[in-house]
Design a protein around this motif. Structure first.
Motif, short mmCIF file in Angstrom:
data_model
loop_
_atom_site.label_atom_id
_atom_site.label_comp_id
_atom_site.label_asym_id
_atom_site.label_seq_id
_atom_site.Cartn_x
_atom_site.Cartn_y
_atom_site.Cartn_z
N UNK A 180 18.98 16.52 -35.05
CA UNK A 180 17.78 16.93 -34.31
C UNK A 180 18.14 17.97 -33.24
N UNK A 181 19.39 17.92 -32.74
CA UNK A 181 19.83 18.92 -31.78
C UNK A 181 19.96 20.31 -32.39
N UNK A 182 19.96 20.38 -33.72
CA UNK A 182 20.14 21.67 -34.40
C UNK A 182 18.80 22.27 -34.82
N UNK A 183 17.71 21.70 -34.31
CA UNK A 183 16.39 22.11 -34.81
C UNK A 183 16.15 23.62 -34.67
N UNK A 184 16.67 24.23 -33.60
CA UNK A 184 16.48 25.68 -33.45
C UNK A 184 17.11 26.45 -34.60
N UNK A 185 18.32 26.05 -34.96
CA UNK A 185 19.00 26.71 -36.08
C UNK A 185 18.24 26.48 -37.38
N UNK A 186 17.70 25.28 -37.54
CA UNK A 186 16.95 24.97 -38.76
C UNK A 186 15.69 25.83 -38.83
N UNK A 187 15.03 25.95 -37.69
CA UNK A 187 13.82 26.78 -37.66
C UNK A 187 14.14 28.24 -37.97
N UNK A 188 15.22 28.72 -37.39
CA UNK A 188 15.62 30.11 -37.63
C UNK A 188 15.94 30.33 -39.11
N UNK A 189 16.60 29.34 -39.71
CA UNK A 189 16.94 29.43 -41.13
C UNK A 189 15.66 29.50 -41.97
#
Ligand code: SF4
Lengths: 194, 473
Positions: A180-189
């Motif tokens: 969940x802490x990686x959500x920004x990276x997931x959104x960018x992907x």
């Protein structure tokens, strides 16, 4: 899921020497019609422990075993193969096990076990043979040091656990929280691919 | 650029955060398939933390595992094996409704076994990452997708984030050189491979299947082969997309259309392993040597050609298995009596599998005393089979023709064998008790299962298939 942090475990072993113990043995499919994770210890290894009429099998290694005194399961090669059912890990933990030791442990089982505070320990052939030959041995597993050894001058051996999984167990890091802490990276992907 | 494998290419496309020494990669998941058995606790975990399903549009649900294969009664009630089975089905219905997930429900003409319907709908496509709380997710690798089974905690991770924490597996290429003999198919290839490398031979690996014999398989055969990868302990099995893959997908409901289709096809065909790419392990199998196979023990690597004996010296593990199976070391398969036959499961329940079984059973009767159950993999397979009259062939032979579902593969829905019975099954696992308490399972192809039904003993299907061939030409 939360569970007690895992540091050093000391317990007697319960030995199932058979190779290829699959998750259908650990928990037969007919017990999978549950919608919770609880209470599955009662049906762990059900068909090994109970006969057709549901009576305890006297010949079973589980017979008369105090689960709290045997928190380390030692098993033959390729333990946990077959179905991906996490119910197998839930059942073993609920039964009282905190670690499973074998020469090799199936991938999906290993991943499921780690997420439930059940430590999969893969040891070399020599250590494996020693543990199989000494059922009920008093064994210590030190997760941080990565060492498993029989107490009272028995054999000991190193083992490896994937570093992130070890952190999760020792420090109580929550893998879903990490994702969940990686959500920004997931959104960018997702944006880049859309 | 360094030559890449098919696996490398698909993996690289889905890395959101690179793997590091102290943390696995964050891998993006294109398609998440769910079913009633391994999802309820994952939805509960989400609810506990107040999380939503991140991408309901990338999630697809079906009912298959504990679902009845007999129709509802006059009161409209489905004949569930237990109140718990019913509760599980209802939990999935509720969870899907609450999160806006598409569910192929009990009355949906597209419902079926999760690994049959993904490809049928065109939801499974080359280059995708696909996961499901079911180990035979490897099936989808037949399309050049990276597809693998996960546990329920990970189902929760994917629901919440559409991602998984993954370490990169090692890679293995299994090359089937040469040409398959008539009457030998994908199931025989899978069993021959597992017998060669062992039930843990693929542990830690992503397998790519290659070679002329693999290319010559239909898409359905490729699915059968990839399906069984997990029985060798592998994470997944993959086959590079080719013209057959493209042809199979064209026009499917969820396949791209128009210009998007043209672009997609070009991309898909670029996914094969580059010349000179390195694998961590290579295995070569001569396809021309493979004969129809069957298992004789309680692990899928205990497999041998049906036209011969089971091994004379099975070792210690083999002896324990022989005790359970009541098959003596050195006994010929043709001497082993059969009580029941199951034709179905995500391994062998597609139209071509049913055609293969029907070719053997056409105009014949099942041996007296043998019970045969045929469960098509999906509603689509069922209607296609009925349109060709295959169900009539089965019924005339004395077999049962059921509704789609996992049925006797996992024996959760009430379809099962009785203690001590020997079942020849086209499914994927011969574990003790898998098909019911005390049931002895022999794995084989649909043709071998059908021939065994006719003879009441484990039988070589080739004479039957040859005859069917002669009559057809
Ligand atoms: S058919 Fe069998 S192996 Fe396939 S998904 Fe259903 S239970 Fe699993």
């Amino acid at each position: 899921m939360s569970f007690e942090p895992f540091t050093v475990l000391r317990s007697r072993t319960l030995v199932l020497p058979q190779a290829n113990i699959d998750t259908d043995q650990i928990i037969p499919a007919r017990f999978l019609t549950t919608t919770t994770r609880r209470g599955l210890g009662e049906v762990a290894f059900y068909d090994w422990r109970f006969d057709e009429e549901g009576r305890p099998r006297n010949s079973s290694v589980f017979h008369g075993v105090d689960a709290r005194a045997h928190r380390i399961l030692v098993a033959g090669a390729n333990f946990g193969c077959g179905s991906s059912r996490e119910h197998a890990s839930w059942a073993l933990v609920d039964f009282g096990f905190r670690a499973v030791v074998s020469s090799d442990i199936a991938d999906i089982f290993k991943s499921n076990a780690l997420k439930n505070g059940l430590l999969p320990v893969e040891v070399d052939e020599e250590m494996h043979a020693y543990l199989l030959a000494h059922p009920g041995a008093e064994v210590q597993i030190d997760l941080e040091a990565g060492v498993i050894g029989a107490l009272g001058g028995g054999l000991s051996a190193p083992f490896e656990v994937e570093p992130f999984a070890r952190r999760c167990l020792v420090e109580g890091v929550d893998p879903l929280g990490h994702l969940l802490n990686q959500i920004d990276a997931i959104e960018a992907y997702e944006k880049a691919r859309a | 650029m360094k030559p890449q494998t098919l696996f490398d290419k698909v993996w690289a496309r889905h890395v959101v955060v690179e793997e590091a020494a102290d943390a696995p990669a964050v891998l993006y998941i294109d398609l998440h398939l769910i079913h009633e058995v391994t999802s309820p606790q994952a939805f509960a975990a989400l609810a506990e933390r107040g999380l939503k399903v991140r991408r309901p549009d990338r999630t697809l649900a079906t009912l298959d595992h504990s679902t009845p294969t007999r129709p509802p009664g006059p009161d409209g009630e489905w004949p569930y094996a237990s109140p718990e089975a019913k509760a599980q089905v209802e939990a999935l219905q509720r969870n899907c409704a609450a999160h806006g997930i598409r569910l192929l429900g009990l009355d949906d003409p597209r419902r079926g076994i999760v690994h049959v319907i993904g490809p049928e709908l065109g939801a499974t496509r080359p280059g995708m990452t696909i996961v499901c709380g079911d180990s035979h997710t490897s099936t989808h690798g037949a399309f050049g997708a990276l597809a693998f089974g996960i546990g329920t905690t990970e189902v929760g991770h994917v629901l919440a984030t559409q991602c998984l924490l993954q370490r990169r597996p090692r890679t293995m290429r299994v090359t089937f050189g040469g040409r398959l003999q008539p009457g030998v198919g994908a199931k025989d290839m899978a069993l021959a491979m597992i017998a060669t490398i062992g039930a843990d031979g693929g542990r830690g690996y992503a397998i790519e299947y290659a070679g002329k014999a693999v290319r010559s398989l239909t898409m359905e055969g490729r699915m059968t082969l990839c399906n069984m990868s997990i029985e060798a302990g592998a994470r997944c099995g993959m086959i590079a997309p080719d013209e057959k893959t493209v042809e199979w997908l064209e026009g499917r409901e969820l396949a791209p259309k128009g210009e998007a289709w043209t672009r997609a096809v070009e991309d898909w065909l670029s996914l094969s392993t580059d010349e000179g790419a390195a694998f961590d392990r290579e295995v070569f199998i001569d396809a021309a040597e493979i004969r129809p196979m069957a298992t004789y023990g309680v692990s899928p690597d205990a497999a041998a050609p049906v036209d011969g004996p089971v091994p004379a010296d099975p070792g210690e593990a083999g002896r324990a298995a022989a005790d359970y199976m009541r098959i003596a070391p050195g006994q010929r398969f043709s001497e082993i009596r059969v009580d029941r036959v199951f034709i179905g499961s995500c391994t062998n329940s597609r139209l071509s599998d049913l055609r293969e079984a029907a070719a053997v059973l056409r105009g014949r009767k099942v041996k007296e005393g043998v019970t045969v159950l045929v469960a098509p993999g999906s509603e689509a397979v069922r209607s296609a089979a009925e349109a060709e009259g295959l169900h009539e062939v089965f019924l005339a032979a004395g077999a049962e023709w059921r509704l789609p579902g996992c049925s006797m593969c996992i024996a959760m829905n009430g379809d099962k064998g009785e203690p001590g019975e020997l079942v020849v099954s086209t499914s994927n696992r011969n574990f003790m008790g898998r098909q019911g308490k005390g049931v002895r399972t022999v794995l084989a192809s649909p043709a071998t299962a059908a021939a065994s039904a006719v003879e009441g003993r484990i039988a070589d299907p080739r004479p039957y298939l040859e005859q069917a061939e002669r009559m057809a030409s």
